[in-house]
Design a protein around this motif. Structure first.
Motif, mmCIF file in Angstrom:
data_model
loop_
_atom_site.group_PDB
_atom_site.id
_atom_site.type_symbol
_atom_site.label_atom_id
_atom_site.label_comp_id
_atom_site.label_asym_id
_atom_site.label_seq_id
_atom_site.Cartn_x
_atom_site.Cartn_y
_atom_site.Cartn_z
ATOM 1 N N ARG A 165 0.836 -1.202 0.000
ATOM 2 C CA ARG A 165 0.000 0.000 0.000
ATOM 3 C C ARG A 165 0.869 1.250 0.000
ATOM 4 O O ARG A 165 0.592 2.223 -0.713
ATOM 5 C CB ARG A 165 -0.929 0.013 1.216
ATOM 6 N N GLU A 233 -7.290 1.277 -8.511
ATOM 7 C CA GLU A 233 -7.960 -0.026 -8.404
ATOM 8 C C GLU A 233 -7.136 -0.977 -7.534
ATOM 9 O O GLU A 233 -7.679 -1.721 -6.702
ATOM 10 C CB GLU A 233 -8.179 -0.621 -9.790
ATOM 11 N N GLN A 234 -5.808 -0.976 -7.718
ATOM 12 C CA GLN A 234 -4.956 -1.853 -6.918
ATOM 13 C C GLN A 234 -4.958 -1.429 -5.455
ATOM 14 O O GLN A 234 -4.945 -2.283 -4.556
ATOM 15 C CB GLN A 234 -3.539 -1.842 -7.490
ATOM 16 N N LYS A 236 -7.461 -0.057 -3.902
ATOM 17 C CA LYS A 236 -8.739 -0.525 -3.354
ATOM 18 C C LYS A 236 -8.670 -2.006 -3.006
ATOM 19 O O LYS A 236 -9.170 -2.432 -1.960
ATOM 20 C CB LYS A 236 -9.863 -0.261 -4.347
ATOM 21 N N ALA A 237 -8.039 -2.799 -3.874
ATOM 22 C CA ALA A 237 -7.926 -4.237 -3.621
ATOM 23 C C ALA A 237 -7.065 -4.514 -2.398
ATOM 24 O O ALA A 237 -7.409 -5.350 -1.546
ATOM 25 C CB ALA A 237 -7.362 -4.940 -4.848
ATOM 26 N N VAL A 238 -5.932 -3.806 -2.277
ATOM 27 C CA VAL A 238 -5.041 -4.008 -1.134
ATOM 28 C C VAL A 238 -5.727 -3.606 0.164
ATOM 29 O O VAL A 238 -5.641 -4.314 1.167
ATOM 30 C CB VAL A 238 -3.726 -3.217 -1.338
ATOM 31 N N GLU A 239 -6.420 -2.490 0.150
ATOM 32 C CA GLU A 239 -7.092 -2.039 1.373
ATOM 33 C C GLU A 239 -8.263 -2.946 1.728
ATOM 34 O O GLU A 239 -8.584 -3.125 2.908
ATOM 35 C CB GLU A 239 -7.533 -0.593 1.228
ATOM 36 N N ALA A 240 -8.910 -3.530 0.723
ATOM 37 C CA ALA A 240 -9.984 -4.485 1.010
ATOM 38 C C ALA A 240 -9.421 -5.711 1.723
ATOM 39 O O ALA A 240 -10.018 -6.219 2.688
ATOM 40 C CB ALA A 240 -10.693 -4.882 -0.279
ATOM 41 N N GLU A 241 -8.257 -6.206 1.259
ATOM 42 C CA GLU A 241 -7.614 -7.333 1.939
ATOM 43 C C GLU A 241 -7.222 -6.960 3.364
ATOM 44 O O GLU A 241 -7.406 -7.737 4.300
ATOM 45 C CB GLU A 241 -6.374 -7.779 1.161
#
Length: 282
Positions: A165, A233-234, A236-241
């Protein structure tokens, strides 16, 4: 007088009374430099080289050191290893422990070095300094160095979310600043690449002297926006994990039991300063 000065530069005599073979490892991609000190070998340290990444060769070297020491003394000695914490991570430490070898990872900044005069960084100085630090540590001398607690593989993997991140945010800032710099050269100063309407606002921009954006400049900024949107977009994916991991931690904390995958060592994600940040919306 010169002779006396040279004597003052010599390290203190090594007191080896712990019944072990002490080994330091200096790691690089091309080679591993091994410095060893064996019982009954006096104060002389031996130097060895193993190809970088050759774990089998390292273990064979350790076995040879033990065999040589046993032939000389008639006794079998264990091996104690020290290495600096660095870019090599902790896989070698884990592999050595799996083989039953006592392994330590030291914070290199915690090892005291002589300030009498600046010396060139050489493998000989570094290898012997590590061995001496290990000896002093095993003798229980206070404040001689600070050993690092290696994380579990699960903890290490969880930390990658925060590191990734941070890298993505740095790259996002770089692309955003590049776009602003290109527009600033045309007299435009109030464009925000992170806004939702960035594409529509780009099409409506006019230069400081009232012209439409030149076509090649507009195409370049459009490609920068493509890369910027991929980063968002990446992120968002990292923070979702990360948020899913944090939610799982909170559930286990409320239930009064540790997270099963951590095997008793829960990653303290919530304590990291980057947890809780947000990503600008697309």
């Amino acid at each position: 007088m010169p002779a006396a000065a040279n004597l003052s530069e010599r390290p203190a005599a090594i007191r080896v009374d712990l019944g072990a073979i002490f080994v330091s490892m200096e790691l690089s991609r091309s080679k591993w430099l091994i410095t060893s000190l064996s019982p009954s070998g006096g104060e002389k340290m031996s130097k060895h080289v193993v190809a970088g990444g050759d774990l089998a060769g390292l273990l064979n070297l350790f076995a040879a050191l033990q065999a040589k020491t046993q032939a000389r003394t008639g006794h079998s000695y264990r091996i104690i290893v020290i290495q600096e914490a660095g870019l090599d991570g902790f896989w070698i430490h884990r592999a050595l422990e799996k083989e039953g070898i006592e392994s330590h990872v030291v914070d290199p900044a915690s090892i005291t070095t002589s300030r009498r005069k600046k010396r060139a960084k050489t493998d000989r100085i570094d290898g012997e300094a590590l061995v001496r630090a290990l000896l002093a540590y095993k003798r229980g001398e206070p404040r001689v160095c600070s050993m690092v607690r290696p994380p579990s593989p699960e903890e290490e993997d969880h930390r990658r979310l925060v590191r990734e991140r941070k890298a993505l945010i740095t790259e996002r800032v770089r692309h955003s600043n590049r776009i602003k710099g290109l527009l600033s050269a045309q007299g435009i100063s109030k464009y925000e690449p992170l806004r939702r309407d960035r594409r529509a606002r780009l099409a409506a921009l006019r230069t400081g002297d009232g012209r439409e954006l030149p076509p090649h400049l507009k195409a370049q900024i459009s490609r920068e926006l493509d890369r910027l949107e991929l980063l968002l977009e990446q992120l968002k994916a990292v923070e979702a994990e990360r948020d899913a991991l944090l939610a799982q931690e909170q559930v286990h904390a409320k239930a009064g039991r540790p997270a099963p995958e951590a095997e008793g060592h829960r990653p303290r994600v919530r304590r990291h300063p980057l947890v809780g940040g947000s990503v600008p919306p697309l």
